[in-house]
Design an enzyme around this catalytic site. Structure first.
Site, PDB file in Angstrom:
ATOM      1  N   LYS A 174       0.960  -1.055  -0.139  1.00  8.75           N
ATOM      2  CA  LYS A 174      -0.223   0.150  -0.073  1.00  8.75           C
ATOM      3  C   LYS A 174       0.918   1.356  -0.061  1.00  8.75           C
ATOM      4  CE  LYS A 174      -4.153   1.773   2.229  1.00  8.75           C
ATOM      5  NZ  LYS A 174      -5.049   1.833   1.222  1.00  8.75           N
TER       6      LYS A 174
HETATM    7  N1  PPE Z   1      -7.998  -2.487  -2.966  1.00 12.30           N
HETATM    8  C1  PPE Z   1      -7.502  -0.897  -2.823  1.00 12.30           C
HETATM    9  C2  PPE Z   1      -6.848  -0.463  -4.046  1.00 12.30           C
HETATM   10  C3  PPE Z   1      -7.379  -0.110  -1.630  1.00 12.30           C
HETATM   11  O1  PPE Z   1      -6.986   1.136  -1.813  1.00 12.30           O
HETATM   12  C4  PPE Z   1      -8.092  -0.575  -0.433  1.00 12.30           C
HETATM   13  C5  PPE Z   1      -8.206   0.220   0.639  1.00 12.30           C
HETATM   14  C6  PPE Z   1      -8.510  -1.704  -0.572  1.00 12.30           C
HETATM   15  C7  PPE Z   1      -8.442  -2.424  -1.851  1.00 12.30           C
HETATM   16  C8  PPE Z   1      -9.268  -2.294   0.489  1.00 12.30           C
HETATM   17  O2  PPE Z   1      -8.231  -2.866   1.704  1.00 12.30           O
HETATM   18  P1  PPE Z   1      -8.514  -2.616   3.140  1.00 12.30           P
HETATM   19  O3  PPE Z   1      -8.900  -1.415   3.561  1.00 12.30           O
HETATM   20  O4  PPE Z   1      -7.349  -3.448   4.109  1.00 12.30           O
HETATM   21  O5  PPE Z   1      -9.852  -3.627   3.056  1.00 12.30           O
HETATM   22  N2  PPE Z   1      -8.545   1.498   0.294  1.00 12.30           N
HETATM   23  C9  PPE Z   1      -8.424   2.531   1.462  1.00 12.30           C
HETATM   24  C10 PPE Z   1      -8.914   3.891   0.972  1.00 12.30           C
HETATM   25  C11 PPE Z   1      -7.991   4.787   0.035  1.00 12.30           C
HETATM   26  C12 PPE Z   1      -8.223   6.071   0.052  1.00 12.30           C
HETATM   27  O6  PPE Z   1      -7.548   6.856   0.847  1.00 12.30           O
HETATM   28  O7  PPE Z   1      -9.344   6.829  -0.591  1.00 12.30           O
HETATM   29  C13 PPE Z   1      -9.268   2.510   2.750  1.00 12.30           C
HETATM   30  O8  PPE Z   1     -10.133   1.756   2.544  1.00 12.30           O
HETATM   31  O9  PPE Z   1      -8.813   2.809   3.774  1.00 12.30           O
END
Ligand code: PPE
Length: 308
Positions: free
Chosen positions: A157
């Site tokens: 990330k």
């Molecule tokens: N794919 C992507 C590309 C991604 O950015 C996120 C989080 C996810 C999947 C889901 O990951 P998780 O949060 O671990 O379940 N995206 C973040 C938001 C990005 C933004 O700043 O806008 C988030 O959900 O916090």
């Protein structure tokens, strides 16, 4: 963005307005940073951070993929998150730890640049709109391909990776859609600009595997676990565009987006289905401490209240 009182910066709490860096920081010029997005929910026992440890371990892994040595351990960052939540006194917030190569030399190759570590926290409501959670969102398959495993490590990330997401979501929004769905160079479904994606067909749930240029989402893993506990079959397999169009239900999930139904893809109506809403309810129950079964995912941020 709603400002809060304090930001944790390189080991100490500073006033919101004082959390500043120089315009010469490496991370600003080349996107050489790693970050996290974490939610802290209001529960009966006070503010609880959802799967904090897992997020901080992912931050550490993201840093390793950039050969970046974090100046703080997972335990130190966990304490820092608690300290910040206590200082800002909000019942609920979004936490944004970010570590980046700082001020020193410029030039793409990192030299002796220090690594700056910051944690912000602020109230962040629904990511795709309150209405999105109940009525679903409209998504569009992007013309931008998802960054591939040998382009930039999508498992990290990392800040620079998000140029890919920014282009896709901007294109989708300009065309009147709420969110973009990115495909890999081979045409397989990857993820949304900020969410992982799932389909439901004939009661079976499917989501792209981790090798499919997706961020290894913590919400994705949580949803797989919850769905399994509810008795659903969840397959991690390659999905193509037709799988989205023929699905009974499509939903996206992420820390910010939680579990959001996708009511149409490229103007093909899919609607909002029961399985999605059941998983959404179960996910939010887990986050808000309403499920005994999943309380181990909660990290209470205010000890006095946790002991009460
Ligand atoms: N794919 C992507 C590309 C991604 O950015 C996120 C989080 C996810 C999947 C889901 O990951 P998780 O949060 O671990 O379940 N995206 C973040 C938001 C990005 C933004 O700043 O806008 C988030 O959900 O916090």
């Amino acid at each position: 963005m709603q400002e809060t009182a304090k930001i944790w910066m390189n080991g100490e709490l500073v006033d919101w307005a004082d959390a500043q860096v120089h315009v010469g920081v490496h991370g600003l010029h080349y996107g050489t940073g790693v970050f996290e997005g974490i939610r802290c929910y209001e529960t009966e026992r006070g503010p609880a951070v959802f799967r904090l440890k897992e997020h901080l371990v992912r931050l550490e892994n993201s840093a390793r993929l950039l050969s970046m040595e974090l100046p703080h351990s997972v335990d130190e960052l966990r304490s820092a998150c608690h300290e910040l939540i206590q200082a800002n006194g909000l019942p609920e917030c979004y936490l944004r730890p970010i570590c980046f190569y700082g001020y020193g030399e410029l030039g793409v190759a990192v030299q002796d640049n220090p690594v700056d570590c910051v944690i912000m926290s602020w109230p962040w409501g629904t990511y795709l709109g309150e209405e999105g959670l109940t009525q679903g969102i409209r998504a569009k398959v992007s013309t931008w391909q998802r960054i591939g495993p040998n382009v930039v490590p999508h498992v990290a990330k990392a800040t620079g990776v998000y140029l890919n997401s920014m282009l896709a979501v901007t294109e989708a929004n300009r065309a009147g859609y709420d969110e973009a769905i990115l495909l890999t160079a081979e045409g397989y479904v990857a993820d949304g600009s900020g969410e992982n994606i799932f389909t439901v067909r004939d009661g079976r749930i499917a989501t792209p595997p981790l090798s499919m240029s997706i961020l290894p989402g913590i919400t994705r893993e949580t949803v797989i676990q919850i769905a399994g506990d509810l008795g659903y079959v969840v397959e991690e397999r390659n999905l193509i565009r037709s799988d989205l169009l023929l699905a009974d239900e499509v939903f996206m999930c992420g820390t910010a987006a939680e579990v959001t139904p996708v009511r149409s893809v490229d103007d093909t109506e899919i609607g909002v289905g029961e399985v999605t809403l059941e998983l959404q309810g179960a996910y939010l129950d887990a986050c808000r401490g309403r499920s005994e079964r999943y309380t181990h995912w909660l990290d209470y941020a205010v000890p006095a209240r946790a002991e009460a």
